[in-house]
Design a protein around this motif. Structure first.
Motif, short mmCIF file in Angstrom:
data_model
loop_
_atom_site.label_atom_id
_atom_site.label_comp_id
_atom_site.label_asym_id
_atom_site.label_seq_id
_atom_site.Cartn_x
_atom_site.Cartn_y
_atom_site.Cartn_z
N LEU A 8 -27.26 -6.43 49.97
CA LEU A 8 -28.12 -5.72 50.91
C LEU A 8 -29.48 -6.39 51.09
CD1 LEU A 8 -27.37 -1.99 50.06
CD2 LEU A 8 -26.71 -3.25 52.12
N LYS A 9 -29.92 -7.14 50.09
CA LYS A 9 -31.21 -7.83 50.21
C LYS A 9 -31.19 -8.91 51.28
CE LYS A 9 -32.74 -6.98 45.51
NZ LYS A 9 -33.03 -7.54 44.19
N SER A 10 -30.00 -9.43 51.59
CA SER A 10 -29.90 -10.52 52.57
C SER A 10 -29.46 -10.04 53.95
CB SER A 10 -28.94 -11.59 52.06
OG SER A 10 -27.64 -11.05 51.96
N VAL A 11 -29.28 -8.73 54.11
CA VAL A 11 -28.80 -8.18 55.37
C VAL A 11 -29.98 -7.67 56.19
CG1 VAL A 11 -27.38 -6.38 56.41
CG2 VAL A 11 -26.59 -7.54 54.36
N LYS A 12 -29.95 -7.97 57.47
CA LYS A 12 -30.98 -7.46 58.37
C LYS A 12 -30.47 -6.19 59.04
CE LYS A 12 -33.04 -11.92 59.27
NZ LYS A 12 -33.37 -12.92 60.26
N PRO A 13 -31.35 -5.21 59.25
CA PRO A 13 -30.93 -3.98 59.94
C PRO A 13 -30.41 -4.30 61.33
CG PRO A 13 -33.07 -3.69 58.93
CD PRO A 13 -32.73 -5.16 58.81
N PRO A 14 -29.58 -3.46 61.88
CA PRO A 14 -29.29 -2.11 61.40
C PRO A 14 -28.24 -2.12 60.30
CG PRO A 14 -28.12 -2.47 63.44
CD PRO A 14 -28.94 -3.71 63.18
N LEU A 15 -28.35 -1.15 59.42
CA LEU A 15 -27.36 -0.96 58.38
C LEU A 15 -27.38 0.50 57.96
CD1 LEU A 15 -28.74 -0.81 55.22
CD2 LEU A 15 -29.48 -3.02 56.01
N ILE A 16 -26.33 0.92 57.34
CA ILE A 16 -26.24 2.29 56.85
C ILE A 16 -26.41 2.24 55.35
CG2 ILE A 16 -24.76 4.32 56.62
CD1 ILE A 16 -23.30 3.35 59.17
N PRO A 17 -27.48 2.84 54.83
CA PRO A 17 -27.68 2.83 53.38
C PRO A 17 -26.55 3.59 52.68
CG PRO A 17 -29.63 3.64 54.52
CD PRO A 17 -28.55 3.53 55.53
#
Length: 131
Positions: free
Chosen positions: A29-38
């Motif tokens: 998750l540290k390397s993913v850019k939004p949008p994302l679902i926590p």
């Protein structure tokens, strides 16, 4: 119906492995850019330990601003991840896949399957010895 390739399933299992407090997922998750679902389970656990594991006031009676700032930072990450809208186009293959679930596992069957895939560590219960 096409089955999920074993390597994709294994990769997903590794990513969602709950050991070490979801270390693999947190790293990804540290390397993913939004949008994302926590992942709600992690959010609730983190917030729970943050709020209950840290005092509201310091030993000298002052407000624990470190706790407040950490809480703000946590909540801001969740809010930021939801702020950017998704640009997802409908995919008929996916829609048909989910609409055509004719067979699914009941809860008890899912529980047993889950135990087969990743058994829980059983606590050793001390046994009394009779004399």
């Amino acid at each position: 119906m096409r089955l999920i390739a074993p390597q994709i399933l294994n990769s997903a299992q590794d990513l969602m492995d709950s050991s070490e407090s979801y270390k693999n997922l947190r790293t990804a998750l540290k390397s993913v850019k939004p949008p994302l679902i926590p992942y709600l389970a992690i959010c609730i656990a983190d917030l729970y330990f943050l709020l209950l594991g840290n005092p509201d006031k310091l030993e000298n009676g002052e407000i624990n601003f470190t706790k407040r700032f950490t809480t703000y930072t946590f909540m801001n990450v969740v809010r930021t991840s939801q702020r950017i809208p998704y640009d997802i186009q409908p995919n008929d293959n996916i829609i048909n896949f989910f609409n055509n679930f004719n067979s699914y596992m009941e809860e008890e069957e899912m529980w047993k399957r889950s135990e087969e895939i990743k058994p829980r560590k059983k606590k050793k219960v001390p046994t009394a010895t009779l004399r």
